[in-house]
Write an enzyme that holds these catalytic residues in place. Sequence first.
Site, mmCIF file in Angstrom:
data_model
loop_
_atom_site.group_PDB
_atom_site.id
_atom_site.type_symbol
_atom_site.label_atom_id
_atom_site.label_comp_id
_atom_site.label_asym_id
_atom_site.label_seq_id
_atom_site.Cartn_x
_atom_site.Cartn_y
_atom_site.Cartn_z
ATOM 1 N N ASP A 273 -24.462 -4.967 -89.867
ATOM 2 C CA ASP A 273 -23.175 -5.432 -90.365
ATOM 3 C C ASP A 273 -23.328 -5.677 -91.861
ATOM 4 O O ASP A 273 -24.439 -5.843 -92.381
ATOM 5 C CB ASP A 273 -22.733 -6.698 -89.634
ATOM 6 C CG ASP A 273 -21.221 -6.842 -89.595
ATOM 7 O OD1 ASP A 273 -20.544 -6.225 -90.428
ATOM 8 O OD2 ASP A 273 -20.718 -7.571 -88.728
ATOM 9 N N GLU A 625 -5.490 -15.721 -87.397
ATOM 10 C CA GLU A 625 -6.721 -15.506 -86.642
ATOM 11 C C GLU A 625 -7.312 -14.208 -87.182
ATOM 12 O O GLU A 625 -6.691 -13.145 -87.107
ATOM 13 C CB GLU A 625 -6.447 -15.431 -85.135
ATOM 14 C CG GLU A 625 -5.371 -14.443 -84.720
ATOM 15 C CD GLU A 625 -5.238 -14.322 -83.213
ATOM 16 O OE1 GLU A 625 -6.053 -14.883 -82.477
ATOM 17 O OE2 GLU A 625 -4.297 -13.643 -82.773
#
Length: 882
Positions: A273, A625
């Site tokens: 990542d 979110e």
Amino acid sequence: MNRSGNVTLWLLIASFAFVTFAAQAQNDATLPYMNPNLPPEVRAADLVHRMTLQEKCSQLVNQARAIPRLGVPAYDWWSEALHGVMVNGTTEFPEPIGLGATFDAPAIHEMAQDISIEARIVHAESERNGNSTIFHGLDFWAPNVNIFRDPRWGRGQETYGEDPFLTARMAVAYVTGMQGNNPKYYRVISTPKHFDAHSGPEPIRHFADYDISRHDLEDTYLPAFRAAIVQGHADSIMCAYTALNGQPDCANQFLLQQTLRGAWQFQGYVVSDCDAVHDIFTGHQYRPTQAQASAISLERGMDNECADFTAKVTNDHDYKPFLEAVQEGYLSESAIDRALIRLFTARIKLGMFDPPSMVPYDHVNPDELNSAAHRALALSLANESMVLLKNDGVLPLKPSVQRIAIVGPLADQTAVLLGNYSGTPTHTVSVLEGMKAEFSNAKITYVPGTQFLSNQGGNPVPASVFTTPDGKPGLEAQYGLGGGFGSKPTPLTSRVESTIDLNESNLPEQAKGVHNVFVHWTGFLNSNATGNYYVGIKANGFARVSLGDREIAQTFRGGSDLGWIHLQQGTPLKLDVVYAQMAGGTPEAQLVWARMNNKPDPAAIAAAKEADVVIAVVGITSKLESEEAPIDQPGFFGGDRTNLKMPAPEEALVRAVAATGKPLVLVLMNGSCLAVNWEKEHADAILEAWYSGEEGGAAIADTLSGKNDPAGRLPVTFYKSVHQLPLFEDYSMEGRTYRYFKGQPLWPFGYGLSYTEFQFSDLSLPNALIDAGDPLNVSVTVTNTGKVAGDEVAELYLKFPDVPGRPDIALRGFQRIHLEPGASQVVNFHLKPRDLSMVTGAGDIIVAQGEYTVSVGGGQPGTGAPAVSGNFEINGQIMLPD
């Protein structure tokens, strides 16, 4: 030009590009790495062994450099396709949480095929233009198969839900659809992420270390990844930011060596990542220098580091730590070779070193990009994702309904439908547009009803409130080339500007004609009135706004974002605004604000009083979110949620229109559960619509009219309150998800109503004992006993013998079928040993001896869904491999 002509033209262009690239290579055409008849691994090894150490290191990062002397073109490994290729002009399907609600793995496979076809078209166009650009490659960092264990996690919307079995089936469908079935070439490469046990909190992901039991790993966090690798044959996987049991995931021996390459025999490559390798040094402090952190990651199995974002790298800062690690004795060149052979094997299997005439996926018709067929599938999946949570008979809307009041800030918006990690379609259908098309004979009145989340708020911040760092009117503006996402720009010029309102017409001369403008504004904002404000940015590209010591707004690919802040007249706050133009976009950035007023708009109440029915389109968005975002407001922090409630301004609006006494239909947009307790009691109908993609507005309207019979099922438990949950940071599964939750939910996993009725009967199970290790065949008859045609999802659940570690109940099969009124269909399930298995408290995967209960129905047993159940018994016990 006709379709065959288009294909021919593109093939000629691709062939020319290949010939040009090949001409740059060494003249000897018999070099092994250029020989398509040799195995890809042999070719890759030959190519790697011809590289210098510096050339090798330059290939270990996402912006892999060109090596002209070897004919190796530059390549950016970073592309995204979570639910559509993340560029402009592509088809955008529902957010994965909505795809999980379809319970339709074959449709997810078809969607992935369409996405990968569009990916090939996007890549071919980029190649034709001579670019190696982020998001335009053939390696896609999707699907997200993390388990949505806690509804507070902001990125749970990217997943297929809370269940390992459902997620595994969806993962296999997605991966196989993306990669294709050609024995020699991949259409694209799919990268399941984030390995492993990555599910918030977002603000601590760069340094958090989670202690997770072997039981929970094998039972919950690993199965979907295993399925994607072992059954789906994904050729790549992404390691996560976090640490597991003391070791960062991107240097974790249990994950990368023992499990991935050991138990699962994975032969592909591992990508980190972005900044996860950097976190090994700075966040986890697992190694004392970056060189040592990069070395331990590569030695333990990470192959490609995502080190940079959108800006093109112009120096060696990204791969230099690997070079230093070799020079300092921390990293062996053989480990680099091993990683590069995996990477170049992947590129060879994508056809990047072969003539286009040999690569079947190079022959994709460009007319398939955002084609009518792909949009039709987007609509179909959006329809399938709709979950009817409550219906007192108001739905479907009757023909007699002539006056419809639509309220709620999300009804006229399109960005909310696209969710997280989305491209930009050529057209997205809002709920308002969909309703006007579907109910063309009705009078539709729309009033947002609240300033909160409204698309209509925000005015330009006036020049009178700005001062430069040295106290003069205006703001200091520094212009550069490149930059954004932490990358440093190349300076172009600086000047004082009266306000932030950037467009092509007012660029400084030095920045005109530049395709990746970067601007940094600094100074102070002194409000002319005290109060609570929404302050933010409207931009085409990446933008971030900080006031005082807070980041309050951020947008990654354009649009607007506003955050809440209290401003005091006479108290200047330091203002810092960063903007980075996206490739191909026009430079646009404007600072906006609005005085906060979250009271329900009287116009919405008046519209409700005049209507036959009220449709309230409310919920949250993927900017509330989200992924590690600068959010700090009631209910939300850092990208995550702090409670499960409907935001208070929307709750007030819903209560206000409900008080009119008119029939009320609630349409929810969200990527996680909403504890709409009051609404469950007082609304006449509730439709869960998720973030439903570019055709979402049409699908919602189709469902409200009855053209689409809703048959989606909840892929997550809807809890009544955050107080029913364990601590967010606790990764133990005790008390989490339908498999281990002991309380009473608002709505259970697998729940969903229909406009028709179904009956389950004739459950067929073996009469005799079956031996552990043998499969189990189950069949059931499903009948549409209602008056309209519709889909039904047959859900198969198992209850296990009383062995420590077993879940309360577990989904182990599902099929979505369509039935006309009065029609019946026999649905067959074939459960393999792993489907019949459970995990013991010690973490062993076993098929246990004893009596099992199987239930097949339209939801979990005991939840009111139609179902039929029975028992069978297994003789003996076996252990399955990890």
